[in-house]
Design a protein around this motif. Structure first.
Motif, PDB file in Angstrom:
ATOM      1  N   HIS A   4      36.159  70.994  32.783  1.00 50.32           N
ATOM      2  CA  HIS A   4      35.446  70.580  31.583  1.00 50.32           C
ATOM      3  C   HIS A   4      34.684  71.805  31.102  1.00 50.32           C
ATOM      4  O   HIS A   4      34.532  72.780  31.843  1.00 50.32           O
ATOM      5  N   LEU A   5      34.187  71.742  29.871  1.00 50.61           N
ATOM      6  CA  LEU A   5      33.430  72.858  29.314  1.00 50.61           C
ATOM      7  C   LEU A   5      32.044  72.381  28.908  1.00 50.61           C
ATOM      8  O   LEU A   5      31.881  71.266  28.418  1.00 50.61           O
ATOM      9  N   ILE A   6      31.053  73.241  29.102  1.00 52.20           N
ATOM     10  CA  ILE A   6      29.700  73.007  28.610  1.00 52.20           C
ATOM     11  C   ILE A   6      29.421  74.078  27.558  1.00 52.20           C
ATOM     12  O   ILE A   6      29.611  75.277  27.820  1.00 52.20           O
ATOM     13  N   VAL A   7      28.971  73.668  26.382  1.00 50.77           N
ATOM     14  CA  VAL A   7      28.690  74.590  25.286  1.00 50.77           C
ATOM     15  C   VAL A   7      27.341  75.264  25.528  1.00 50.77           C
ATOM     16  O   VAL A   7      26.339  74.591  25.738  1.00 50.77           O
ATOM     17  N   VAL A   8      27.334  76.607  25.524  1.00 50.17           N
ATOM     18  CA  VAL A   8      26.088  77.354  25.716  1.00 50.17           C
ATOM     19  C   VAL A   8      25.593  77.991  24.423  1.00 50.17           C
ATOM     20  O   VAL A   8      24.424  78.354  24.322  1.00 50.17           O
TER      21      VAL A   8
END
Length: 56
Positions: A4-8
């Motif tokens: 999954h990806l987390i937006v930074v």
């Protein structure tokens, strides 16, 4: 292993802290110039399927 990806850093429709979990969207972002705006995390394992109830 799925990710999954987390937006930074916000971009497009995503705000900082958003989680991207759709496999097709994860691939699309990782193959784009915005891949530097996210961090990759391991996706949780799928829960095991429940056995079918044979009494019904």
């Amino acid at each position: 292993m799925r990710h999954h990806l987390i937006v930074v850093h916000e971009f497009g429709q995503y705000a900082k802290g958003d989680k991207i979990i759709a496999s097709d969207e994860v691939a699309k972002v990782l193959d784009s110039p915005q891949h530097t705006h996210v961090v990759k995390i391991a996706a949780p394992d799928e829960p095991p399927a429940l056995p079918a109830d044979e009494d019904e």
